[in-house]
Design a protein around this motif. Structure first.
Motif, short mmCIF file in Angstrom:
data_model
loop_
_atom_site.label_atom_id
_atom_site.label_comp_id
_atom_site.label_asym_id
_atom_site.label_seq_id
_atom_site.Cartn_x
_atom_site.Cartn_y
_atom_site.Cartn_z
N ALA A 2 0.83 -1.21 0.00
CA ALA A 2 0.00 0.00 0.00
C ALA A 2 0.87 1.26 0.00
CB ALA A 2 -0.93 -0.01 1.21
N ILE A 3 1.91 1.25 0.82
CA ILE A 3 2.81 2.41 0.89
C ILE A 3 3.48 2.65 -0.46
CG2 ILE A 3 4.98 3.23 1.89
CD1 ILE A 3 4.01 1.79 4.52
N LYS A 4 3.98 1.60 -1.08
CA LYS A 4 4.68 1.73 -2.36
C LYS A 4 3.72 2.19 -3.47
CE LYS A 4 8.01 -0.44 -5.36
NZ LYS A 4 8.88 -1.57 -5.57
N THR A 5 2.53 1.62 -3.50
CA THR A 5 1.54 2.01 -4.50
C THR A 5 1.15 3.47 -4.33
OG1 THR A 5 0.69 -0.24 -4.62
CG2 THR A 5 -0.78 1.52 -5.39
N ARG A 6 0.90 3.88 -3.09
CA ARG A 6 0.53 5.27 -2.82
C ARG A 6 1.69 6.21 -3.18
NH1 ARG A 6 -3.51 6.80 -0.06
NH2 ARG A 6 -2.34 8.44 0.99
N HIS A 7 2.90 5.81 -2.85
CA HIS A 7 4.07 6.63 -3.16
C HIS A 7 4.19 6.84 -4.68
CE1 HIS A 7 8.05 8.35 -2.45
NE2 HIS A 7 8.48 7.62 -3.46
N GLY A 8 3.98 5.78 -5.43
CA GLY A 8 4.04 5.86 -6.89
C GLY A 8 2.97 6.78 -7.47
N ALA A 9 1.86 6.92 -6.75
CA ALA A 9 0.77 7.80 -7.20
C ALA A 9 0.93 9.22 -6.65
CB ALA A 9 -0.57 7.21 -6.76
N GLY A 10 2.06 9.48 -5.98
CA GLY A 10 2.30 10.81 -5.44
C GLY A 10 1.54 11.10 -4.15
N GLN A 11 1.06 10.05 -3.49
CA GLN A 11 0.32 10.21 -2.25
C GLN A 11 1.26 10.00 -1.05
OE1 GLN A 11 -2.51 7.17 -3.22
NE2 GLN A 11 -4.08 8.68 -3.76
N ILE A 12 0.90 10.61 0.05
CA ILE A 12 1.73 10.58 1.26
C ILE A 12 1.15 9.57 2.25
CG2 ILE A 12 2.51 11.93 3.25
CD1 ILE A 12 2.26 14.41 1.39
#
Length: 93
Positions: A52-62
């Protein structure tokens, strides 16, 4: 908008499904994970969180972790993480 998720005290194989469902539904720009109650963290639950962290990071989410219990800190260290680098995929090696 910011969403906060309170992790349960025992993140084991029974927690994987509900945790995955909950994290998949969050699409807000900022996610705060409250780990104050965590005293057990299974490898499967860790994988769900990391994904979840990696996916969110890739989408520019914190994604941030707050209130990490001593148990959580100890368990993360067993897997090679600190609370500081856990939500920063660019530091994972």
């Amino acid at each position: 908008m910011t969403v906060q998720v309170q992790l349960h005290d025992r993140l084991d194989y029974q927690s994987v499904g509900p945790l995955l469902t909950e994290l998949r539904e969050i699409d807000d720009p900022e996610l705060i994970i409250d780990a104050a109650q965590v005293r057990h963290l299974s490898a499967q639950s860790l994988q769900i969180l990391l994904s979840a962290i990696k996916t969110r990071h890739g989408a520019g989410q914190i994604t941030r972790v707050i209130n990490a219990s001593e148990g959580c800190i100890d368990l993360l260290s067993l897997f090679g993480f600190t609370v500081e680098n856990f939500t920063q995929p660019e530091t994972w090696t």
